[in-house]
Design a protein around this motif. Structure first.
Motif, PDB file in Angstrom:
ATOM      1  N   GLU A  12       1.386   4.008  10.134  1.00 47.08           N
ATOM      2  CA  GLU A  12       0.027   3.330   9.351  1.00 47.08           C
ATOM      3  C   GLU A  12      -0.632   4.660   8.945  1.00 47.08           C
ATOM      4  OE1 GLU A  12      -3.908   1.278  11.367  1.00 47.08           O
ATOM      5  OE2 GLU A  12      -2.486   2.388  12.831  1.00 47.08           O
ATOM      6  N   VAL A  13      -1.234   4.201   7.783  1.00 43.90           N
ATOM      7  CA  VAL A  13      -2.362   5.371   7.291  1.00 43.90           C
ATOM      8  C   VAL A  13      -3.809   4.555   7.537  1.00 43.90           C
ATOM      9  CG1 VAL A  13      -3.216   6.524   5.392  1.00 43.90           C
ATOM     10  CG2 VAL A  13      -0.634   6.169   5.744  1.00 43.90           C
ATOM     11  N   THR A  14      -4.622   5.154   8.355  1.00 43.56           N
ATOM     12  CA  THR A  14      -5.872   4.807   8.754  1.00 43.56           C
ATOM     13  C   THR A  14      -6.733   4.694   7.594  1.00 43.56           C
ATOM     14  OG1 THR A  14      -6.309   6.588   9.903  1.00 43.56           O
ATOM     15  CG2 THR A  14      -5.456   5.415  11.416  1.00 43.56           C
ATOM     16  N   SER A  15      -8.015   3.830   7.817  1.00 47.26           N
ATOM     17  CA  SER A  15      -8.839   4.011   6.785  1.00 47.26           C
ATOM     18  C   SER A  15      -9.389   5.266   6.393  1.00 47.26           C
ATOM     19  CB  SER A  15      -9.991   3.023   7.167  1.00 47.26           C
ATOM     20  OG  SER A  15      -9.739   1.784   7.590  1.00 47.26           O
ATOM     21  N   HIS A  16      -9.434   5.488   5.320  1.00 46.87           N
ATOM     22  CA  HIS A  16     -10.114   6.791   4.977  1.00 46.87           C
ATOM     23  C   HIS A  16     -10.353   6.945   3.403  1.00 46.87           C
ATOM     24  CE1 HIS A  16      -5.923   6.861   3.376  1.00 46.87           C
ATOM     25  NE2 HIS A  16      -6.272   7.812   2.630  1.00 46.87           N
ATOM     26  N   GLN A  17     -11.109   7.884   3.095  1.00 47.32           N
ATOM     27  CA  GLN A  17     -11.359   8.183   1.512  1.00 47.32           C
ATOM     28  C   GLN A  17     -10.850   9.614   1.058  1.00 47.32           C
ATOM     29  OE1 GLN A  17     -15.580   8.016   3.127  1.00 47.32           O
ATOM     30  NE2 GLN A  17     -16.235   6.679   1.185  1.00 47.32           N
ATOM     31  N   TRP A  28      -4.546  -1.542   1.036  1.00 46.13           N
ATOM     32  CA  TRP A  28      -5.610  -2.462   1.317  1.00 46.13           C
ATOM     33  C   TRP A  28      -6.911  -1.662   0.800  1.00 46.13           C
ATOM     34  CZ3 TRP A  28      -5.344  -7.727   3.663  1.00 46.13           C
ATOM     35  CH2 TRP A  28      -3.866  -7.850   4.051  1.00 46.13           C
ATOM     36  N   PHE A  29      -7.842  -2.262   0.462  1.00 46.29           N
ATOM     37  CA  PHE A  29      -9.114  -1.547  -0.112  1.00 46.29           C
ATOM     38  C   PHE A  29     -10.326  -2.430   0.283  1.00 46.29           C
ATOM     39  CE2 PHE A  29      -5.860  -0.122  -3.050  1.00 46.29           C
ATOM     40  CZ  PHE A  29      -6.402   1.159  -3.285  1.00 46.29           C
ATOM     41  N   LYS A  72     -13.196  -7.370   4.957  1.00 44.09           N
ATOM     42  CA  LYS A  72     -13.620  -6.778   3.954  1.00 44.09           C
ATOM     43  C   LYS A  72     -12.393  -6.148   3.050  1.00 44.09           C
ATOM     44  CE  LYS A  72     -18.436  -5.762   4.831  1.00 44.09           C
ATOM     45  NZ  LYS A  72     -19.412  -4.692   4.815  1.00 44.09           N
ATOM     46  N   PHE A  73     -11.275  -6.085   3.720  1.00 47.74           N
ATOM     47  CA  PHE A  73     -10.155  -5.270   3.110  1.00 47.74           C
ATOM     48  C   PHE A  73      -9.376  -6.248   2.239  1.00 47.74           C
ATOM     49  CE2 PHE A  73     -11.033  -1.789   6.136  1.00 47.74           C
ATOM     50  CZ  PHE A  73     -10.427  -0.747   5.338  1.00 47.74           C
ATOM     51  N   VAL A  74      -8.912  -5.994   1.262  1.00 45.54           N
ATOM     52  CA  VAL A  74      -8.355  -6.868   0.094  1.00 45.54           C
ATOM     53  C   VAL A  74      -7.070  -6.178  -0.052  1.00 45.54           C
ATOM     54  CG1 VAL A  74      -8.114  -7.914  -2.221  1.00 45.54           C
ATOM     55  CG2 VAL A  74     -10.441  -7.644  -0.860  1.00 45.54           C
ATOM     56  N   ALA A  75      -5.674  -6.762  -0.081  1.00 45.19           N
ATOM     57  CA  ALA A  75      -4.565  -6.303  -0.043  1.00 45.19           C
ATOM     58  C   ALA A  75      -4.364  -5.989  -1.715  1.00 45.19           C
ATOM     59  CB  ALA A  75      -3.241  -7.433   0.380  1.00 45.19           C
ATOM     60  N   ALA A  76      -3.649  -4.834  -1.935  1.00 46.39           N
ATOM     61  CA  ALA A  76      -3.302  -4.592  -3.380  1.00 46.39           C
ATOM     62  C   ALA A  76      -1.919  -4.265  -3.626  1.00 46.39           C
ATOM     63  CB  ALA A  76      -4.182  -3.183  -3.937  1.00 46.39           C
ATOM     64  N   PRO A  77      -0.894  -5.216  -3.750  1.00 46.74           N
ATOM     65  CA  PRO A  77       0.333  -5.156  -3.831  1.00 46.74           C
ATOM     66  C   PRO A  77       0.756  -4.854  -5.371  1.00 46.74           C
ATOM     67  CG  PRO A  77      -0.316  -7.458  -4.029  1.00 46.74           C
ATOM     68  CD  PRO A  77      -1.338  -6.785  -3.496  1.00 46.74           C
ATOM     69  N   HIS A 102      -9.773   2.757   1.807  1.00 43.81           N
ATOM     70  CA  HIS A 102      -8.467   2.129   1.839  1.00 43.81           C
ATOM     71  C   HIS A 102      -7.744   2.602   2.899  1.00 43.81           C
ATOM     72  CE1 HIS A 102      -7.940   6.073  -0.375  1.00 43.81           C
ATOM     73  NE2 HIS A 102      -6.688   5.909  -0.417  1.00 43.81           N
ATOM     74  N   ARG A 103      -6.421   1.877   3.130  1.00 43.39           N
ATOM     75  CA  ARG A 103      -5.524   2.016   4.249  1.00 43.39           C
ATOM     76  C   ARG A 103      -4.303   1.498   3.997  1.00 43.39           C
ATOM     77  NH1 ARG A 103      -4.996  -2.759   6.886  1.00 43.39           N
ATOM     78  NH2 ARG A 103      -6.653  -4.164   7.134  1.00 43.39           N
ATOM     79  N   SER A 104      -3.198   1.622   5.019  1.00 42.52           N
ATOM     80  CA  SER A 104      -2.019   0.916   4.685  1.00 42.52           C
ATOM     81  C   SER A 104      -1.604   0.717   6.219  1.00 42.52           C
ATOM     82  CB  SER A 104      -0.928   1.470   3.988  1.00 42.52           C
ATOM     83  OG  SER A 104      -0.652   2.543   4.456  1.00 42.52           O
ATOM     84  N   ALA A 105      -0.988  -0.418   6.627  1.00 43.67           N
ATOM     85  CA  ALA A 105      -0.413  -0.831   7.806  1.00 43.67           C
ATOM     86  C   ALA A 105       1.069   0.097   7.857  1.00 43.67           C
ATOM     87  CB  ALA A 105      -0.275  -2.242   8.112  1.00 43.67           C
ATOM     88  N   GLU A 106       1.557  -0.193   9.138  1.00 44.62           N
ATOM     89  CA  GLU A 106       2.906   0.444   9.557  1.00 44.62           C
ATOM     90  C   GLU A 106       3.569  -0.679   8.733  1.00 44.62           C
ATOM     91  OE1 GLU A 106       2.750   1.721  14.055  1.00 44.62           O
ATOM     92  OE2 GLU A 106       2.959  -0.376  13.723  1.00 44.62           O
TER      93      GLU A 106
END
Length: 294
Positions: A154-159, A190-191, A228-233, A248-252
């Protein structure tokens, strides 16, 4: 016809990100992946370099105490290897295939690897920068991110501006190129649309010389509303433009599919101060190179 349309520019400015299809062909993506496989195949991993990468505040600081911080903080003008958790046994030997052990390779592929350099300086990329009105963009860093199947962390929420801080803010943009389809299943980004307008909540800074750890965080990442997060495939060959302050972030990646990406950051250097407190600093060997080629 411009690769990036006026509508794309509007969406980027409004939401802090936009997906553009077709930056690379499928063959170009495969060539980049093949070249990285060759680099990984040849890599020699010194014992002290067997470090994992994390955006977690406490874990990041703990790893530095384990003696790996110098390897990271001096990687801006080199090609170095950063591993996923749990890929080594107690003796430091791989327990997964070498090709599936890495989190990322960074941070100077754009300078030393011809295929990656070609993509970074491509007419389409230069066209994107010009469409956004950048006068003197420079390249800060580049990375190859693997998001390994089953273990991609996982990459946790960050800027991004937390790590790449400028005065004024708003001068950094990431270009995130999908070398295979990035989906909700294999860990796409996800953003929070529009979050680039709220400033930054924390900074990663170098500590005074002679002190340890080598970097620390000022401030803390707040807890964000998951709704509030929206996926960006992104389809294979597409590029995601990422404003430096958008959250933004990304899951495992728990799927059986990898999610290989080539990504790099550019900065508008005109009337911009790059913070001397940032972990990443230009060097004599590799000053931040200009994006526009004559």
């Amino acid at each position: 016809m411009d690769f990036m349309t006026d509508q794309d520019v509007q969406k980027y400015k409004q939401d802090g990100y936009v997906v553009l299809d077709g930056l690379l062909t499928s063959q170009e993506c495969d060539e980049l992946r093949q070249r990285m496989a060759e680099i990984v195949d040849r890599m020699d991993v010194p014992e002290h370099c067997r470090t994992t990468f994390s955006t977690y505040h406490d874990e990041q600081l703990k790893k530095q105490m384990q003696g790996n911080a110098d390897y990271f903080i001096t990687s801006g003008d080199k090609i170095r290897f950063f591993f996923e958790k749990g890929v080594f046994d107690d003796k430091g030997e791989f327990i997964v295939p070498k090709q599936q052990s890495l989190n990322k390779v960074g941070h100077a592929l754009h300078a030393y690897e011809s295929l990656y350099k070609k993509v970074t300086y491509s007419p389409k990329v230069q066209g994107i920068a010009k469409k956004l009105g950048l006068v003197n963009p420079v390249i800060l860093q580049s990375m190859y991110i693997f998001k390994q199947p089953g273990i991609g962390g996982e990459v946790t929420s960050h800027q991004d501006a937390t790590f790449l801080y400028t005065e004024p803010l708003g001068r950094v943009m990431g270009l995130w190129i999908a070398l295979e389809d990035a989906t909700v299943n294999n860990g796409c980004l996800w953003f929070i649309p529009g979050s680039q307008s709220s400033g930054i909540s924390r900074r990663m800074v170098r500590t005074p010389k002679g002190t340890f750890p080598l970097t620390d965080f000022i401030g803390r990442e707040p807890t964000y509303d998951e709704d509030k997060f929206v996926a960006a495939p992104v389809k294979k060959g597409g590029v995601l433009l990422i404003h430096g302050e958008v959250v933004h972030r990304s899951a495992e990646n728990t799927s059986e599919d990898s999610r290989h990406v080539y990504t790099f950051h550019i900065m508008e250097a005109l009337d911009t101060r790059w913070s001397p407190d940032n972990w990443l600093q230009p060097t004599e060997e590799l000053p931040f190179p200009a994006l526009y080629t004559k």
